[in-house]
Write an enzyme that holds these catalytic residues in place. Structure first.
Site, PDB file in Angstrom:
ATOM      1  N   SER A  51       0.798  -1.223   0.000  1.00  0.00           N
ATOM      2  CA  SER A  51       0.000   0.000   0.000  1.00  0.00           C
ATOM      3  C   SER A  51       0.833   1.276   0.000  1.00  0.00           C
ATOM      4  CB  SER A  51      -0.924  -0.012   1.233  1.00  0.00           C
ATOM      5  OG  SER A  51      -1.989   0.867   1.025  1.00  0.00           O
ATOM      6  N   ASN A  53       2.212   4.727  -5.219  1.00  0.00           N
ATOM      7  CA  ASN A  53       3.034   4.751  -6.456  1.00  0.00           C
ATOM      8  C   ASN A  53       2.841   6.065  -7.218  1.00  0.00           C
ATOM      9  OD1 ASN A  53       0.581   3.474  -6.702  1.00  0.00           O
ATOM     10  ND2 ASN A  53       1.433   1.619  -7.611  1.00  0.00           N
ATOM     11  N   CYS A  54       1.645   6.655  -7.091  1.00  0.00           N
ATOM     12  CA  CYS A  54       1.409   7.921  -7.792  1.00  0.00           C
ATOM     13  C   CYS A  54       2.256   9.054  -7.217  1.00  0.00           C
ATOM     14  CB  CYS A  54      -0.068   8.298  -7.718  1.00  0.00           C
ATOM     15  SG  CYS A  54      -1.149   6.952  -8.230  1.00  0.00           S
ATOM     16  N   PRO A  92     -14.352 -19.142 -11.800  1.00  0.00           N
ATOM     17  CA  PRO A  92     -15.235 -18.405 -10.887  1.00  0.00           C
ATOM     18  C   PRO A  92     -14.651 -18.149  -9.494  1.00  0.00           C
ATOM     19  CG  PRO A  92     -16.318 -20.382 -11.770  1.00  0.00           C
ATOM     20  CD  PRO A  92     -14.939 -20.377 -12.313  1.00  0.00           C
ATOM     21  N   ALA A 124      -9.832 -10.845 -10.602  1.00  0.00           N
ATOM     22  CA  ALA A 124      -8.636 -10.053 -10.964  1.00  0.00           C
ATOM     23  C   ALA A 124      -9.051  -8.589 -11.068  1.00  0.00           C
ATOM     24  CB  ALA A 124      -8.049 -10.544 -12.284  1.00  0.00           C
ATOM     25  N   LYS A 183     -21.470  32.075 -14.794  1.00  0.00           N
ATOM     26  CA  LYS A 183     -21.647  31.041 -15.826  1.00  0.00           C
ATOM     27  C   LYS A 183     -20.342  30.262 -15.813  1.00  0.00           C
ATOM     28  CE  LYS A 183     -24.259  34.046 -18.871  1.00  0.00           C
ATOM     29  NZ  LYS A 183     -23.915  35.111 -19.810  1.00  0.00           N
TER      30      LYS A 183
HETATM   31  P1  FAD Z   1      -0.049  -2.049  -8.349  1.00  0.00           P
HETATM   32  O1  FAD Z   1      -0.520  -0.930  -7.516  1.00  0.00           O
HETATM   33  O2  FAD Z   1       1.102  -1.800  -9.256  1.00  0.00           O
HETATM   34  O3  FAD Z   1       0.266  -3.259  -7.407  1.00  0.00           O
HETATM   35  C1  FAD Z   1       0.701  -4.490  -7.915  1.00  0.00           C
HETATM   36  C2  FAD Z   1       1.581  -5.155  -6.890  1.00  0.00           C
HETATM   37  O4  FAD Z   1       1.583  -6.520  -7.149  1.00  0.00           O
HETATM   38  C3  FAD Z   1       3.031  -4.717  -6.994  1.00  0.00           C
HETATM   39  O5  FAD Z   1       3.475  -4.144  -5.790  1.00  0.00           O
HETATM   40  C4  FAD Z   1       3.793  -5.993  -7.322  1.00  0.00           C
HETATM   41  O6  FAD Z   1       5.032  -6.096  -6.633  1.00  0.00           O
HETATM   42  C5  FAD Z   1       2.838  -7.045  -6.824  1.00  0.00           C
HETATM   43  N1  FAD Z   1       3.003  -8.330  -7.526  1.00  0.00           N
HETATM   44  C6  FAD Z   1       3.003  -8.537  -8.870  1.00  0.00           C
HETATM   45  N2  FAD Z   1       3.153  -9.836  -9.147  1.00  0.00           N
HETATM   46  C7  FAD Z   1       3.232 -10.470  -7.948  1.00  0.00           C
HETATM   47  C8  FAD Z   1       3.415 -11.818  -7.587  1.00  0.00           C
HETATM   48  N3  FAD Z   1       3.514 -12.779  -8.483  1.00  0.00           N
HETATM   49  N4  FAD Z   1       3.473 -12.114  -6.279  1.00  0.00           N
HETATM   50  C9  FAD Z   1       3.364 -11.155  -5.333  1.00  0.00           C
HETATM   51  N5  FAD Z   1       3.203  -9.869  -5.633  1.00  0.00           N
HETATM   52  C10 FAD Z   1       3.133  -9.517  -6.929  1.00  0.00           C
HETATM   53  N6  FAD Z   1      -2.641   6.412 -11.526  1.00  0.00           N
HETATM   54  C11 FAD Z   1      -3.494   7.445 -11.390  1.00  0.00           C
HETATM   55  O7  FAD Z   1      -4.707   7.251 -11.489  1.00  0.00           O
HETATM   56  N7  FAD Z   1      -3.029   8.708 -11.138  1.00  0.00           N
HETATM   57  C12 FAD Z   1      -1.704   8.974 -10.993  1.00  0.00           C
HETATM   58  O8  FAD Z   1      -1.310  10.118 -10.740  1.00  0.00           O
HETATM   59  C13 FAD Z   1      -0.785   7.910 -11.144  1.00  0.00           C
HETATM   60  N8  FAD Z   1       0.552   8.128 -11.041  1.00  0.00           N
HETATM   61  C14 FAD Z   1       1.400   7.069 -11.145  1.00  0.00           C
HETATM   62  C15 FAD Z   1       2.767   7.310 -11.033  1.00  0.00           C
HETATM   63  C16 FAD Z   1       3.655   6.252 -11.131  1.00  0.00           C
HETATM   64  C17 FAD Z   1       5.113   6.520 -11.024  1.00  0.00           C
HETATM   65  C18 FAD Z   1       3.162   4.931 -11.347  1.00  0.00           C
HETATM   66  C19 FAD Z   1       4.118   3.781 -11.440  1.00  0.00           C
HETATM   67  C20 FAD Z   1       1.815   4.694 -11.483  1.00  0.00           C
HETATM   68  C21 FAD Z   1       0.928   5.751 -11.375  1.00  0.00           C
HETATM   69  N9  FAD Z   1      -0.449   5.556 -11.526  1.00  0.00           N
HETATM   70  C22 FAD Z   1      -1.307   6.612 -11.410  1.00  0.00           C
HETATM   71  C23 FAD Z   1      -0.992   4.222 -11.836  1.00  0.00           C
HETATM   72  C24 FAD Z   1      -1.489   3.533 -10.595  1.00  0.00           C
HETATM   73  O9  FAD Z   1      -0.483   3.530  -9.643  1.00  0.00           O
HETATM   74  C25 FAD Z   1      -1.908   2.130 -10.970  1.00  0.00           C
HETATM   75  O10 FAD Z   1      -2.958   2.202 -11.884  1.00  0.00           O
HETATM   76  C26 FAD Z   1      -2.374   1.325  -9.768  1.00  0.00           C
HETATM   77  O11 FAD Z   1      -1.382   1.278  -8.784  1.00  0.00           O
HETATM   78  C27 FAD Z   1      -2.709  -0.104 -10.215  1.00  0.00           C
HETATM   79  O12 FAD Z   1      -3.028  -0.881  -9.103  1.00  0.00           O
HETATM   80  P2  FAD Z   1      -2.767  -2.442  -9.125  1.00  0.00           P
HETATM   81  O13 FAD Z   1      -3.215  -2.954  -7.795  1.00  0.00           O
HETATM   82  O14 FAD Z   1      -3.350  -3.020 -10.333  1.00  0.00           O
HETATM   83  O15 FAD Z   1      -1.209  -2.599  -9.269  1.00  0.00           O
END
Ligand code: FAD
Length: 821
Positions: free
Chosen positions: A41, A44-45, A277, A281, A435
């Site tokens: 948690s 990343n943004c 099911p 994801a 407006k």
């Molecule tokens: P993530 O948040 O990336 O989490 C995935 C996690 O899964 C990772 O930590 C990874 O280590 C873990 N993982 C992967 N495979 C495995 C495995 N096999 N076993 C265990 N763990 C695993 N979005 C916005 O809307 N606004 C923004 O301003 C914005 N800025 C961003 C800036 C940056 C630099 C980055 C990198 C992204 C940004 N984003 C932004 C995008 C946003 O962060 C992502 O859309 C969001 O975090 C996606 O969530 P997620 O849970 O799918 O993946």
């Protein structure tokens, strides 16, 4: 409720949301969160903002720790634990403890995949150098900060939001920064005219912006890295940050036999359930349905990931919650500007074959009389029949977020432009206008749909047909800073008294600065029986469409202490000046700052200077243009406090100014005699380059050169037998030309075109289109047409016909002329 064991892969946006929601829904469930990295948690943004120093304290990025997830939510959190396989039949996952190397298995009743997306790393030679970095997590961020230590220069590859945020972060660290982008624009999901102002903002803030360029190779060098570019140049840099996009992490899902969608993401239903099911994801790894186009899409954003995490948990615990598709609402800060978008862009609408109409408005962020009002530009797409809002984009230094969010809600609610007219939005002078810009976008679009005014666009005015005429209804002061080539000027306030100067046989493309006076003028003209259309967004949109951005300004207009000084101290030249007048033109729109500047220049002595501060981003292009036409000297132009721009202009003597006014814009007139492909390419490359450098360019096509401008398809034109035969034997248009040397029955030509594609050189038709967009005059020699039996109907649109007198006249006003034969 039945006790369940939920296993979640990925502990950041989607995964952590799912875990917390699961606990809120069930006190009994066993929840296990598995994360490959050391933290869960994290924000990343926020990563680019720690690199840039705005978020000084690294620990602020750790929104939650494993300990607090355990304490507050009783979630089993295992970091440094990578899931290596899923066994859907046994409902088990295989986990590798990355600290001890131990591999073990866990069972699940329900599994949620939230593995995110990984940065794209194409197979470019040398890409595996340790100095080529990507940014996805805290460790990547730490690596970049460490690698920057002692480096003077860094390069960002990719102009999407991560690339833009990185470029700003690097400049904040006072590092010389290049930004390389393959497309001709940054922020590719947005339309080009909405981001051309970002190019100006980047350049003004010292970013060496290279559009239409790709990296073809990396090699290690004394300074860190040497980049080979598609332009043929090389670039010495300390490190490169690769930000060219992300791709969904699907390897686990694929190996487990889960279905993937056509765009390569994990396929899910609206409950976020995969083809198995028991497995859900969410987040960047899944394919969503685009809210407007209804097409499968990959839209990696934090908001959707968080909401999808909640929805997956809801469904696991029996709640019927559905994900309602993604509309791509996004915003990005680029130095003093923000760009935001929601729903459909024009590009996306065209790709999806969705019919649309569009309007542009350029209001201020709040009441223009209240201090700090900043210009805002909005583009809205809507259905031309029903008026349903399809998409919106906005750019400006203030108020972008608020408007984009209102549009996002309107799109979600299926509202029309008529609904926007009636929205009741919060208002007091420091915050908005009675407006609001959103109401205004509604008014402009609804006026068009009700038939009060017909609209035209920059694409139309660039290429008017013979019976169409451009009518500029701005004041002469505004016109002096620039207008659309070929337009006549009748200021809006004089129009009723000067209707006699207009013809009812013509159709007028009417324009003002932003579209409002153009609309009033169109109402007057229509009611007096004239045919007319209003240029939506006016001259500002035209300028942005043809890309008159300051990144193409001559070097002298950039701050001289470039690189390494974010505060932009006055230049040495500035400090030597006797700066007698300082003007605050903040909050004023064009021509306000220019009119104040003119007044101040009139009041000072030759050699003295005026320093003007303005918030209108258009001033960045207007100030050099005004100096160009008046002959006064632009000593510096730089970003200043709170999103404003500061220009210092030195008054020059009447002798210098007189010369400039006499000679006007620099001009180049070239004759194109040949229809060889290579020579035609050279002619258009030179013409486009000269136009970009501020030249008024004329290409005079004579004899074989005429063939370059012929239409490809069949054209009905009255011709005698000889003319028909002649026409048949000659190439028809740019795609039929051959090489002057080494054509080898077309093989040489095919090879050259392949190399051009590989090296991202524009095609000849694209160069011709660009030349037209840049206002290059394409003149065909009428005498040659007559001799060769080529008729006007056979030639592409938007060209002029002329004879030798016209050529001589243009040449006599030119400082350069070439004969391309
Ligand atoms: P993530 O948040 O990336 O989490 C995935 C996690 O899964 C990772 O930590 C990874 O280590 C873990 N993982 C992967 N495979 C495995 C495995 N096999 N076993 C265990 N763990 C695993 N979005 C916005 O809307 N606004 C923004 O301003 C914005 N800025 C961003 C800036 C940056 C630099 C980055 C990198 C992204 C940004 N984003 C932004 C995008 C946003 O962060 C992502 O859309 C969001 O975090 C996606 O969530 P997620 O849970 O799918 O993946």
């Amino acid at each position: 409720m039945e006790a369940k064991k939920i296993v979640i892969i990925g502990g950041v946006a989607g995964g952590a949301s799912a875990a917390a929601r699961a606990r809120r829904l069930s006190e009994e469930a066993e929840i296990l969160l598995l994360e490959r990295g050391p933290s869960v948690s994290f924000a990343n943004c926020g990563l680019p903002y720690h690199i840039g120093g705005e978020i000084a304290d690294r620990s602020r990025l750790l929104v939650t720790t494993p300990e607090s997830l355990r304490a507050r939510f009783r979630i089993g959190v295992r970091t440094r634990s990578a899931v290596t396989a899923i066994d859907p039949a046994k409902k088990e996952v295989e986990i590798k403890d990355l600290e001890s190397g131990e591999v073990y298995r866990e069972t699940y009743d329900a599994l949620i995949l939230s593995p995110g997306a990984e940065p794209v790393r194409p197979p470019i030679p040398g890409i595996n150098s340790p100095n080529v970095l990507t940014l996805r997590n805290m460790e990547d961020m730490d690596r970049i900060i460490q690698a920057l230590d002692g480096k003077q220069h860094a390069t960002v590859i990719g102009g999407g939001y991560i690339g833009l945020e990185m470029a700003e972060a690097l400049r904040r660290r006072k590092i010389a920064t290049a930004l390389i982008e393959l497309a001709p624009q940054v922020m590719n999901p947005a339309d080009p005219e909405m981001v051309s102002i970002l190019h100006q903002e980047l350049t003004l803030n010292g970013v060496d912006l290279r559009l239409g360029t790709s990296v073809t190779g990396f090699s290690d060098s004394a300074k860190g890295l040497k980049l080979s570019l598609s332009s043929g140049e090389t670039l010495e840099t300390g490190i490169a940050v690769l930000a060219i996009g992300v791709k969904p992490e699907t390897s686990l899902a694929k190996a487990a036999g889960l279905a993937l969608g056509p765009r390569g993401g994990i396929k899910v239903n609206d409950r976020m359930q995969t083809s198995d099911p028991a497995i859900y994801a969410v987040g960047d790894a899944v394919e969503v349905t685009d809210f407007i186009t209804r097409q499968p899409a990959l839209i990696p954003l934090a908001g959707p990931a968080n909401r999808q995490g909640r929805i997956a948990a809801d469904n696991i615990f029996g709640r019927d919650t559905r994900y309602q598709d993604t509309q791509g609402t996004a915003i990005c800060k680029v130095f003093n500007l923000a760009v935001g978008m929601t729903g459909l862009s024009e590009k996306a609408a065209k790709r999806a074959g969705i019919s649309f109409e569009k309007v542009y408005i350029h209001p201020t962020s709040h009441a223009s009389y209240y201090p700090g009002a900043a210009p805002l530009s909005i583009k809205m797409l809507f259905d031309p029949q029903s008026g349903k809002v399809l998409g919106a984009q906005a750019v400006g230094s203030d108020g972008v977020d608020k408007r984009i969010d209102v549009f996002a809600v309107a799109i979600r609610a299926g509202m029309t432009v008529f609904d926007l007219e009636n929205l009741e939005l919060s208002y007091a002078p420091p915050f908005g206008s009675a407006k609001d810009p959103v109401n205004f976008a509604g008014f402009v679009a609804a006026n068009a749909l009700r038939g009060d005014v017909r609209l035209c666009h920059a694409e139309d005015v660039i290429n008017p047909a013979a019976q169409q005429k451009l009518l500029d209804v701005r004041t002469p002061g505004e016109v002096s800073v620039g207008t659309i080539p070929g337009s006549m000027n009748i200021p809006a306030d004089e129009l009723r008294g000067r209707l006699g100067e207009l013809s009812k046989e013509k159709e007028y493309f009417v324009f003002c600065r932003v579209g409002h006076r153009g609309y009033l003028a169109c109402r007057t003209l229509t009611q007096n029986g004239f045919k007319c259309r209003n240029l939506t967004g006016g001259y500002i949109t035209y300028q942005r469409t043809i890309g008159m951005a300051a990144h193409e300004m001559p070097e002298a207009h950039h701050p001289e202490n470039d690189f390494g000084d974010q505060d932009f101290q006055p230049t040495a030249k500035d400090t030597l000046l006797k700066r007698v007048k300082t003007i605050d033109a903040c909050g004023l729109q064009c021509p306000g700052p220019i009119l104040h500047l003119k007044q101040a220049i009139d009041d000072i002595q030759v050699g003295e200077a005026v320093c003007v501060t303005a918030t209108d981003p258009g001033f960045v292009a207007d100030a050099p243009a005004w100096c160009n036409t008046t002959g006064h000297e632009l000593a510096s132009l730089e970003p200043a406090e709170k999103g404003s721009y500061r220009a210092t202009i030195i008054k020059r003597s009447p002798a210098v100014c007189g010369n400039v006014q006499q000679s006007g814009k620099r001009a180049m007139t070239n004759v194109v005699f040949s229809n060889d492909f290579d020579k035609a390419m050279a002619a258009f490359i030179i013409a486009n380059g000269a136009a970009a450098a501020g030249y008024e360019v004329t290409l005079f096509f004579t004899f074989w050169g005429l063939n370059i401008l012929r239409k490809a398809g069949p054209v009905t034109a009255r011709k005698n037998l000889i003319e028909k035969m002649f026409g048949f034997m000659m190439p028809k248009g740019p795609d039929r030309l051959t090489l002057s040397k080494m054509n080898m029955a077309g093989m040489g030509l095919a090879m050259i075109k392949g190399i051009m594609r590989h090296k991202n050189v524009m095609s000849l038709p694209a160069l011709i289109g660009q030349a037209k967009l840049s206002g290059v005059h394409l003149v065909v020699c009428t005498m040659s047409m007559d001799l060769m039996g080529i008729k006007s109907e056979e030639l592409i649109d938007g060209i002029e016909e002329g004879g030798v007198a016209m050529y001589i006249d243009r040449l006599s006003r030119s400082s350069a002329g070439l004969f391309i034969s």
